[in-house]
Design a protein around this motif. Structure first.
Motif, PDB file in Angstrom:
ATOM      1  N   GLY A  17      22.219  12.830  12.444  1.00 16.22           N
ATOM      2  CA  GLY A  17      22.729  11.487  12.666  1.00 16.22           C
ATOM      3  C   GLY A  17      22.705  11.047  14.111  1.00 16.22           C
ATOM      4  O   GLY A  17      23.431  10.132  14.510  1.00 16.22           O
ATOM      5  N   SER A  18      21.864  11.699  14.905  1.00 20.43           N
ATOM      6  CA  SER A  18      21.847  11.395  16.342  1.00 20.43           C
ATOM      7  C   SER A  18      20.485  11.758  16.913  1.00 20.43           C
ATOM      8  O   SER A  18      19.980  12.861  16.681  1.00 20.43           O
ATOM      9  N   MET A  19      19.904  10.820  17.675  1.00 14.11           N
ATOM     10  CA  MET A  19      18.624  11.081  18.315  1.00 14.11           C
ATOM     11  C   MET A  19      18.766  12.171  19.378  1.00 14.11           C
ATOM     12  O   MET A  19      17.931  13.075  19.484  1.00 14.11           O
ATOM     13  N   SER A  20      19.834  12.095  20.172  1.00 19.01           N
ATOM     14  CA  SER A  20      20.021  13.071  21.245  1.00 19.01           C
ATOM     15  C   SER A  20      20.308  14.467  20.682  1.00 19.01           C
ATOM     16  O   SER A  20      19.818  15.470  21.210  1.00 19.01           O
ATOM     17  N   ALA A  21      21.105  14.534  19.596  1.00 19.21           N
ATOM     18  CA  ALA A  21      21.399  15.835  18.977  1.00 19.21           C
ATOM     19  C   ALA A  21      20.129  16.452  18.404  1.00 19.21           C
ATOM     20  O   ALA A  21      19.898  17.662  18.533  1.00 19.21           O
ATOM     21  N   ALA A  22      19.298  15.637  17.764  1.00 20.46           N
ATOM     22  CA  ALA A  22      18.038  16.145  17.225  1.00 20.46           C
ATOM     23  C   ALA A  22      17.115  16.608  18.341  1.00 20.46           C
ATOM     24  O   ALA A  22      16.413  17.616  18.210  1.00 20.46           O
ATOM     25  N   ALA A  23      17.113  15.877  19.451  1.00 21.75           N
ATOM     26  CA  ALA A  23      16.283  16.274  20.590  1.00 21.75           C
ATOM     27  C   ALA A  23      16.722  17.625  21.138  1.00 21.75           C
ATOM     28  O   ALA A  23      15.888  18.504  21.419  1.00 21.75           O
ATOM     29  N   ARG A  24      18.035  17.815  21.289  1.00 21.49           N
ATOM     30  CA  ARG A  24      18.533  19.121  21.761  1.00 21.49           C
ATOM     31  C   ARG A  24      18.164  20.215  20.782  1.00 21.49           C
ATOM     32  O   ARG A  24      17.765  21.319  21.180  1.00 21.49           O
ATOM     33  N   ASP A  25      18.292  19.931  19.499  1.00 18.94           N
ATOM     34  CA  ASP A  25      17.988  20.916  18.463  1.00 18.94           C
ATOM     35  C   ASP A  25      16.527  21.357  18.535  1.00 18.94           C
ATOM     36  O   ASP A  25      16.210  22.523  18.338  1.00 18.94           O
ATOM     37  N   GLN A  26      15.634  20.418  18.825  1.00 16.41           N
ATOM     38  CA  GLN A  26      14.200  20.726  18.855  1.00 16.41           C
ATOM     39  C   GLN A  26      13.678  21.021  20.261  1.00 16.41           C
ATOM     40  O   GLN A  26      12.482  21.213  20.452  1.00 16.41           O
TER      41      GLN A  26
END
Length: 303
Positions: A17-26
């Motif tokens: 649910g978050s662009m920044s969280a997904a970026a950190r995850d990847q």
């Protein structure tokens, strides 16, 4: 940009649910994550997310595409696993999580040995005593102590771990030894609790002559870090409930002493959770087999 990378980023943005969280995850920048979503939307000629400055929500098209995207990624993973099993050359990255006590004492020391045996497999280890959402946090395997509630995941039991109640000699000198489990709930003693949002165990289950009973213990201190509780107990602040392997050295040195040995806590299951779709992945099987065998041997417990 790789279309498959775009799909992977979309799935993580949807789940987190978050662009920044997904970026950190990847392990990419938010700008790259946003560009991948935009590229995907341009290719599909639809809007996948409604974006505002404060919120990001999937559109109806986004919800439909997510189901298909998941199937695509699962199919790719299964195909890669099938090829890897034929070549006997497992490779890739496994995202692993575990409670602090298990992770520090049992898992982390074994990771270098696993890497030496399987140099093409990388391990990303995350340690936390809080409850983790395997899917939402992009994890492949979560080790646990207790009884998991999520029946949608596969469970690999490793061992049954005995537990005990213990305290520092200084605490027992000041407060005396509890004589019955009831002493723990009448204000005679301070109990140090592991508490975090969603924690399942707010009572201590003890084996009594009348059978297993649960005692709603309280005390002046609580923490979501099990090692903090151990340090408080060593400082004489109260009684803790712990797996024996976590405090074995302190028991051997006399820094902690068992209490209420005639009413021990119920043993706890040590195991691992992982998604059904990963059961055929060779690197997952190798890692779980490697860890389960050596962890059980380290604990010297029946599997």
């Amino acid at each position: 940009m790789s279309y498959l990378d775009n799909i992977r980023t979309f799935v993580r943005v949807y789940e987190l649910g978050s662009m920044s969280a997904a970026a950190r995850d990847q392990r990419i920048s938010p700008a790259v994550a946003s560009a991948r979503i935009s590229s995907l939307e341009e290719h599909l000629n639809v809007r996948l997310f409604q974006r505002t400055t404060r919120m990001l929500n999937p559109t109806e098209q986004g919800r439909i595409f997510y189901d298909g995207a998941q199937r695509i990624l699962d199919s790719v993973s299964e195909a890669e696993a099938a090829v890897t099993s034929i070549t006997a050359d497992p490779r890739g990255t496994i995202h692993v999580a575990a409670p602090l006590g298990i992770g520090r004492r049992l898992i982390a020391p074994l990771v270098p040995a696993f890497k030496r045996d399987y140099p093409l497999i990388n391990i990303r280890l995350r340690l936390s005593d809080r409850k983790l959402d395997l899917t939402a946090e992009g994890l492949d395997i979560v080790f646990f102590l207790g009884q998991p509630e999520d029946s949608s995941l596969r469970i690999r039991k490793i061992a049954d771990c005995p537990r005990l109640l213990c305290a520092a000699p200084s605490y027992l000198q000041n407060r005396g030894d509890p004589e019955t489990p009831q002493d723990l709930v009448t204000g005679l003693h301070d109990c140090l609790n592991l508490r975090y949002p969603g924690a399942p165990e707010f009572q201590w289950p003890l084996e009594t002559p009348e059978g297993i009973k649960r005692f709603a213990v309280t005390g002046p201190f609580e923490s979501d870090d099990g090692d903090v509780l151990t340090n408080w107990a060593l400082d004489g602040q109260g009684i803790i409930l712990k797996p024996v392997f976590e405090v074995a050295d302190h028991l051997a040195s006399g820094a902690l002493k068992p209490v209420l040995e005639h009413a021990p806590p119920v043993p706890v299951t040590l195991g691992a959770l992982y998604p059904h779709r990963r059961r055929q992945d060779p690197k997952m099987r190798l890692f779980l087999d490697f860890m389960a065998t050596r962890m059980a041997a380290t604990l010297q417990l029946p599997r």
